[in-house]
Design a protein around this motif. Sequence first.
Motif, PDB file in Angstrom:
ATOM      1  N   SER A 166     -10.883  -3.222 -11.829  1.00  0.00           N
ATOM      2  CA  SER A 166     -11.965  -2.486 -12.494  1.00  0.00           C
ATOM      3  C   SER A 166     -13.299  -2.596 -11.769  1.00  0.00           C
ATOM      4  CB  SER A 166     -12.118  -2.968 -13.937  1.00  0.00           C
ATOM      5  OG  SER A 166     -12.581  -4.297 -13.967  1.00  0.00           O
ATOM      6  N   SER A 167     -13.477  -3.625 -10.935  1.00  0.00           N
ATOM      7  CA  SER A 167     -14.781  -3.856 -10.306  1.00  0.00           C
ATOM      8  C   SER A 167     -14.866  -3.422  -8.844  1.00  0.00           C
ATOM      9  CB  SER A 167     -15.138  -5.343 -10.387  1.00  0.00           C
ATOM     10  OG  SER A 167     -15.229  -5.746 -11.725  1.00  0.00           O
ATOM     11  N   VAL A 168     -13.798  -3.595  -8.106  1.00  0.00           N
ATOM     12  CA  VAL A 168     -13.832  -3.277  -6.674  1.00  0.00           C
ATOM     13  C   VAL A 168     -13.535  -1.789  -6.486  1.00  0.00           C
ATOM     14  CG1 VAL A 168     -12.828  -3.774  -4.409  1.00  0.00           C
ATOM     15  CG2 VAL A 168     -13.148  -5.623  -6.056  1.00  0.00           C
ATOM     16  N   ARG A 169     -14.405  -1.108  -5.784  1.00  0.00           N
ATOM     17  CA  ARG A 169     -14.222   0.330  -5.524  1.00  0.00           C
ATOM     18  C   ARG A 169     -13.648   0.591  -4.143  1.00  0.00           C
ATOM     19  NH1 ARG A 169     -13.780   0.878 -10.004  1.00  0.00           N
ATOM     20  NH2 ARG A 169     -15.423   1.170 -11.488  1.00  0.00           N
ATOM     21  N   ALA A 170     -14.029  -0.229  -3.164  1.00  0.00           N
ATOM     22  CA  ALA A 170     -13.548  -0.024  -1.794  1.00  0.00           C
ATOM     23  C   ALA A 170     -13.732  -1.306  -0.993  1.00  0.00           C
ATOM     24  CB  ALA A 170     -14.302   1.121  -1.125  1.00  0.00           C
ATOM     25  N   VAL A 171     -12.924  -1.422   0.049  1.00  0.00           N
ATOM     26  CA  VAL A 171     -13.032  -2.545   0.975  1.00  0.00           C
ATOM     27  C   VAL A 171     -13.074  -1.958   2.380  1.00  0.00           C
ATOM     28  CG1 VAL A 171     -11.939  -4.633   1.853  1.00  0.00           C
ATOM     29  CG2 VAL A 171     -11.704  -4.043  -0.570  1.00  0.00           C
ATOM     30  N   GLU A 217     -11.656   0.226   8.882  1.00  0.00           N
ATOM     31  CA  GLU A 217     -10.529   0.526   7.997  1.00  0.00           C
ATOM     32  C   GLU A 217     -11.082   0.539   6.578  1.00  0.00           C
ATOM     33  OE1 GLU A 217      -6.628  -1.570   8.641  1.00  0.00           O
ATOM     34  OE2 GLU A 217      -7.246  -2.565   6.783  1.00  0.00           O
ATOM     35  N   LEU A 218     -11.103   1.709   5.946  1.00  0.00           N
ATOM     36  CA  LEU A 218     -11.661   1.835   4.597  1.00  0.00           C
ATOM     37  C   LEU A 218     -10.536   2.000   3.587  1.00  0.00           C
ATOM     38  CD1 LEU A 218     -14.110   2.090   2.716  1.00  0.00           C
ATOM     39  CD2 LEU A 218     -14.061   4.556   3.158  1.00  0.00           C
ATOM     40  N   LEU A 219     -10.398   1.009   2.727  1.00  0.00           N
ATOM     41  CA  LEU A 219      -9.397   1.028   1.655  1.00  0.00           C
ATOM     42  C   LEU A 219     -10.113   1.363   0.352  1.00  0.00           C
ATOM     43  CD1 LEU A 219      -6.561   0.384   0.484  1.00  0.00           C
ATOM     44  CD2 LEU A 219      -7.300  -1.973   0.302  1.00  0.00           C
ATOM     45  N   ILE A 220      -9.818   2.523  -0.194  1.00  0.00           N
ATOM     46  CA  ILE A 220     -10.422   2.943  -1.458  1.00  0.00           C
ATOM     47  C   ILE A 220      -9.468   2.562  -2.584  1.00  0.00           C
ATOM     48  CG2 ILE A 220     -11.179   4.929  -2.814  1.00  0.00           C
ATOM     49  CD1 ILE A 220     -11.995   6.206  -0.089  1.00  0.00           C
ATOM     50  N   ILE A 221      -9.989   1.877  -3.582  1.00  0.00           N
ATOM     51  CA  ILE A 221      -9.165   1.416  -4.700  1.00  0.00           C
ATOM     52  C   ILE A 221      -9.005   2.575  -5.684  1.00  0.00           C
ATOM     53  CG2 ILE A 221      -8.832  -0.344  -6.482  1.00  0.00           C
ATOM     54  CD1 ILE A 221      -9.105  -1.496  -3.627  1.00  0.00           C
ATOM     55  N   LYS A 223      -0.547   5.997   2.982  1.00  0.00           N
ATOM     56  CA  LYS A 223      -0.048   7.242   2.360  1.00  0.00           C
ATOM     57  C   LYS A 223      -1.196   8.030   1.736  1.00  0.00           C
ATOM     58  CE  LYS A 223       4.612   5.663   1.287  1.00  0.00           C
ATOM     59  NZ  LYS A 223       5.518   5.207   0.203  1.00  0.00           N
ATOM     60  N   ASN A 224      -2.224   7.309   1.264  1.00  0.00           N
ATOM     61  CA  ASN A 224      -3.403   7.952   0.666  1.00  0.00           C
ATOM     62  C   ASN A 224      -4.411   8.427   1.711  1.00  0.00           C
ATOM     63  OD1 ASN A 224      -2.322   7.462  -1.845  1.00  0.00           O
ATOM     64  ND2 ASN A 224      -3.623   5.712  -2.287  1.00  0.00           N
ATOM     65  N   GLY A 225      -4.092   8.203   3.016  1.00  0.00           N
ATOM     66  CA  GLY A 225      -4.961   8.713   4.073  1.00  0.00           C
ATOM     67  C   GLY A 225      -5.794   7.691   4.819  1.00  0.00           C
ATOM     68  N   MET A 226      -5.603   6.406   4.548  1.00  0.00           N
ATOM     69  CA  MET A 226      -6.389   5.388   5.240  1.00  0.00           C
ATOM     70  C   MET A 226      -5.949   5.262   6.699  1.00  0.00           C
ATOM     71  SD  MET A 226      -6.688   1.283   4.482  1.00  0.00           S
ATOM     72  CE  MET A 226      -5.177   0.819   5.328  1.00  0.00           C
ATOM     73  N   LEU A 227      -6.923   5.171   7.598  1.00  0.00           N
ATOM     74  CA  LEU A 227      -6.651   4.831   8.992  1.00  0.00           C
ATOM     75  C   LEU A 227      -6.752   3.320   9.131  1.00  0.00           C
ATOM     76  CD1 LEU A 227      -8.715   7.380  11.136  1.00  0.00           C
ATOM     77  CD2 LEU A 227      -6.248   7.299  10.863  1.00  0.00           C
ATOM     78  N   THR A 228      -5.774   2.701   9.781  1.00  0.00           N
ATOM     79  CA  THR A 228      -5.845   1.255  10.002  1.00  0.00           C
ATOM     80  C   THR A 228      -6.828   0.969  11.133  1.00  0.00           C
ATOM     81  OG1 THR A 228      -4.058   1.249  11.625  1.00  0.00           O
ATOM     82  CG2 THR A 228      -3.434   0.973   9.292  1.00  0.00           C
ATOM     83  N   LEU A 229      -7.159  -0.305  11.290  1.00  0.00           N
ATOM     84  CA  LEU A 229      -8.036  -0.710  12.396  1.00  0.00           C
ATOM     85  C   LEU A 229      -7.461  -0.247  13.731  1.00  0.00           C
ATOM     86  CD1 LEU A 229      -8.828  -4.348  11.228  1.00  0.00           C
ATOM     87  CD2 LEU A 229     -10.486  -2.490  11.418  1.00  0.00           C
ATOM     88  N   MET A 230      -6.152  -0.400  13.899  1.00  0.00           N
ATOM     89  CA  MET A 230      -5.500  -0.003  15.145  1.00  0.00           C
ATOM     90  C   MET A 230      -5.550   1.516  15.336  1.00  0.00           C
ATOM     91  SD  MET A 230      -3.943  -0.922  17.896  1.00  0.00           S
ATOM     92  CE  MET A 230      -2.933  -2.368  17.961  1.00  0.00           C
ATOM     93  N   GLU A 231      -5.259   2.273  14.295  1.00  0.00           N
ATOM     94  CA  GLU A 231      -5.280   3.738  14.401  1.00  0.00           C
ATOM     95  C   GLU A 231      -6.682   4.259  14.732  1.00  0.00           C
ATOM     96  OE1 GLU A 231      -1.653   4.774  11.295  1.00  0.00           O
ATOM     97  OE2 GLU A 231      -3.700   4.557  10.543  1.00  0.00           O
TER      98      GLU A 231
END
Length: 190
Positions: A57-62, A134-138, A161-169
């Motif tokens: 409920s608190s974290v929106r993105a990392v 690398e942006l992970l949206i919760i 699958k949701n469209g995140m690019l990894t650090l390597m990509e």
Amino acid sequence: DPDVILIGETRDPETADASMDAAETGHLVFTTLHANNSASSLTRLLDMEVPKYKLTSSVRAVLAQRLLRRVCMECSLERPISVQESELTRISMNTPIKCAKALSEEEKRERYEQGVLCKTCGGTGYKGRIGTYELLIIDDNIANDIKNNKSVKEIEITAIKNGMLTLMEYGIELVKMKLTTISELLRVCK
């Protein structure tokens, strides 16, 4: 009463709990956390005894980040990607990439004496830094993975699958743009 709170680093349960409480009461909280990637940041917070309901409920993105050395534009060499590099990075064969022209100390000294040492990088082959991110949206899918005790790898797969690019990509894209080298990417992102 601040609207935005910046916490230098979250490394203990007390700080993590205070961050989550502030976020739950309407504050925008920014903090740093040491982890290998964005998905492992979530499990790191769980290891710090943050309850799953607070996390979802608190974290929106990392946002995970690494710094890569930027290839010197003055003395770097351009060449086609090798078969092995192409297989490793999935960059198409014959794609031109940059490689750093790093000199030994003896070569640097000789070129300096001759007046032909690169004035931009001093013979290191690199000048400056560039970030890979690398942006992970919760979203609901990631929140469900957290609630269902999914592993870091499973959370990362959902994020991809949701469209995140990894650090390597992301780093591979920087190699394609000729801003860094494959060897630098492998050194930092492995």
